[in-house]
Motif scaffolding. Structure first.
Motif, PDB file in Angstrom:
ATOM      1  N   TRP A  49      25.995 -19.012  36.368  1.00 40.90           N
ATOM      2  CA  TRP A  49      27.072 -18.215  36.975  1.00 40.90           C
ATOM      3  C   TRP A  49      27.107 -16.827  36.352  1.00 40.90           C
ATOM      4  N   PHE A  50      26.985 -16.755  35.035  1.00 45.93           N
ATOM      5  CA  PHE A  50      26.940 -15.456  34.343  1.00 45.93           C
ATOM      6  C   PHE A  50      25.792 -14.606  34.866  1.00 45.93           C
ATOM      7  N   ILE A  51      24.603 -15.189  34.989  1.00 49.02           N
ATOM      8  CA  ILE A  51      23.441 -14.447  35.471  1.00 49.02           C
ATOM      9  C   ILE A  51      23.709 -13.876  36.862  1.00 49.02           C
ATOM     10  N   GLU A  52      24.215 -14.714  37.742  1.00 52.08           N
ATOM     11  CA  GLU A  52      24.490 -14.277  39.111  1.00 52.08           C
ATOM     12  C   GLU A  52      25.446 -13.090  39.139  1.00 52.08           C
ATOM     13  N   LYS A  53      26.512 -13.169  38.369  1.00 50.24           N
ATOM     14  CA  LYS A  53      27.553 -12.141  38.432  1.00 50.24           C
ATOM     15  C   LYS A  53      27.138 -10.827  37.771  1.00 50.24           C
ATOM     16  N   VAL A  54      26.396 -10.883  36.666  1.00 46.28           N
ATOM     17  CA  VAL A  54      26.002  -9.606  36.050  1.00 46.28           C
ATOM     18  C   VAL A  54      24.927  -8.906  36.876  1.00 46.28           C
ATOM     19  N   VAL A  55      24.126  -9.672  37.606  1.00 45.77           N
ATOM     20  CA  VAL A  55      23.180  -9.022  38.521  1.00 45.77           C
ATOM     21  C   VAL A  55      23.957  -8.313  39.622  1.00 45.77           C
TER      22      VAL A  55
END
Length: 259
Positions: free
Chosen positions: A90-96
Motif C-alpha cells: 500500500w505504501f509503494i502504491e501511494k508514494v508512486v
C-alpha cells in the motif's frame, strides 16, 4: 483513461509484453486499428495504433508523442518493510501516486521482516505509475542495511530526514522543506524544476527520507543517521504506522513542490 506501458519504442513502433496484451487484447477487447495511450517510463506520453497482435504481446504504431517533465524533485524513500506485506505494498502504491524517484527497503535492528522480494513491488509500481499518469517509472532498489545505505549518502548535500518517535528537539518536515527549498517548484499545470536550493543532481532538489519499522529506529541508529547528515523530522502530534508515516512524508514533499 487506461494507460498502457511499452517495454520498448523503436522509431515509430512500440512493443508491449504479455501482461499488457492480456489486459489490452483479452480483457478490454482491443484489436488491430484501435488507438490507445501509453507511456515508456522515460518521460514520454504516446498515442498509438495497434498494428500486430502476437502470442506474447502486441505492437502499435506511434501516432502522437509528447515529452512530459517529471517531478520537480528527486525523492528517495528508504523504508523498513512492515510485518504485513500488504501494508508495504500500500505504501509503494501511494508514494508512486504522489511522486517518488526510488524506493529502498531497509533492514534495521527492530525489523520484523528481513526478506523482501522485489518482483511484486515492481508490478505495483508500474500499475500505480500508469494509473497516476507518471511519465517516469520509479526504481525499487535492493534491500539494504542502515550502515550500508548511510555509506552511500554520507557525502551527499541533499536534504536528508529521518522519522523518529522518541521525544527530542526536531523540526517539522514542512519547516525543513521551507528552509531548504523556500521557493517550492510549481509553475502552473505542469511540473517544473524547483527554484530553491540546488543539489549535485543537475539543479533538481534531492531528498532522502528514512522511515523505520514498527519498533522504530534505535537511538544508536538515529545517531548513525545524524552523523551522515540526517535531520530528525516531526510529522505532527499523531503517531503513525510505518507505512502511514512514509506516505505522509511523501505527501508533504509533493505538497511543498506541487501545490
Amino acid at each position: 483513461m487506461i494507460v498502457f506501458f511499452a517495454e520498448r519504442v523503436e522509431q515509430d513502433l512500440a512493443f508491449f509484453n504479455a501482461d499488457e496484451a492480456a489486459h489490452c487484447i483479452k480483457v478490454l477487447r482491443h484489436k488491430k486499428g484501435d488507438t490507445l495511450p501509453f507511456i515508456d517510463g522515460r518521460g514520454f506520453f504516446y498515442r498509438g495504433e495497434i498494428v500486430d497482435v502476437f502470442k506474447d504481446g502486441f505492437s502499435a504504431k506511434v501516432v502522437d508523442k509528447e515529452e512530459v517533465p517529471g517531478l520537480p524533485y528527486r525523492l528517495h524513500m528508504v523504508v523498513a518493510p512492515t510485518k504485513s506485506p500488504d501494508r508495504y505494498e500500500w505504501f509503494i502504491e501511494k508514494v508512486v501516486e504522489t511522486g517518488v524517484t526510488t524506493i529502498t527497503p531497509l533492514f534495521v535492528k527492530n525489523s520484523e521482516r528481513k526478506i523482501f522480494k522485489p518482483d511484486r513491488a515492481r508490478k505495483i509500481i508500474l500499475s500505480s505509475a500508469k494509473q497516476s499518469l507518471k511519465p517516469f517509472i520509479p526504481v525499487i532498489e535492493e534491500a539494504t542495511s542502515l550502515s550500508e545505505f548511510l555509506k552511500g549518502v554520507s557525502g551527499s548535500n541533499a536534504l536528508k530526514m529521518i522519522g523518529y518517535c522518541e521525544p527530542e528537539d526536531k523540526s517539522t518536515i514542512t519547516d525543513l522543506l521551507r528552509q531548504e527549498f523556500p521557493s517550492g517548484g510549481f509553475t502552473g499545470s505542469r511540473f517544473a524544476a524547483a527554484s530553491g536550493s540546488e543539489t549535485e543532481g543537475g539543479g533538481i532538489p534531492e531528498i532522502f527520507i528514512l522511515i523505520g519499522p514498527e519498533g522504530d529506529f534505535t537511538a544508536q541508529e538515529v545517531s548513525m543517521a545524524k552523523e551522515a547528515g540526517f535531520r530528525v523530522m516531526n510529522l505532527g502530534p499523531s503517531r503513525f504506522r510505518t507505512e502511514t508515516a512514509a506516505v505522509v512524508s511523501a505527501a508533504a514533499v509533493y505538497y511543498h513542490f506541487s501545490l
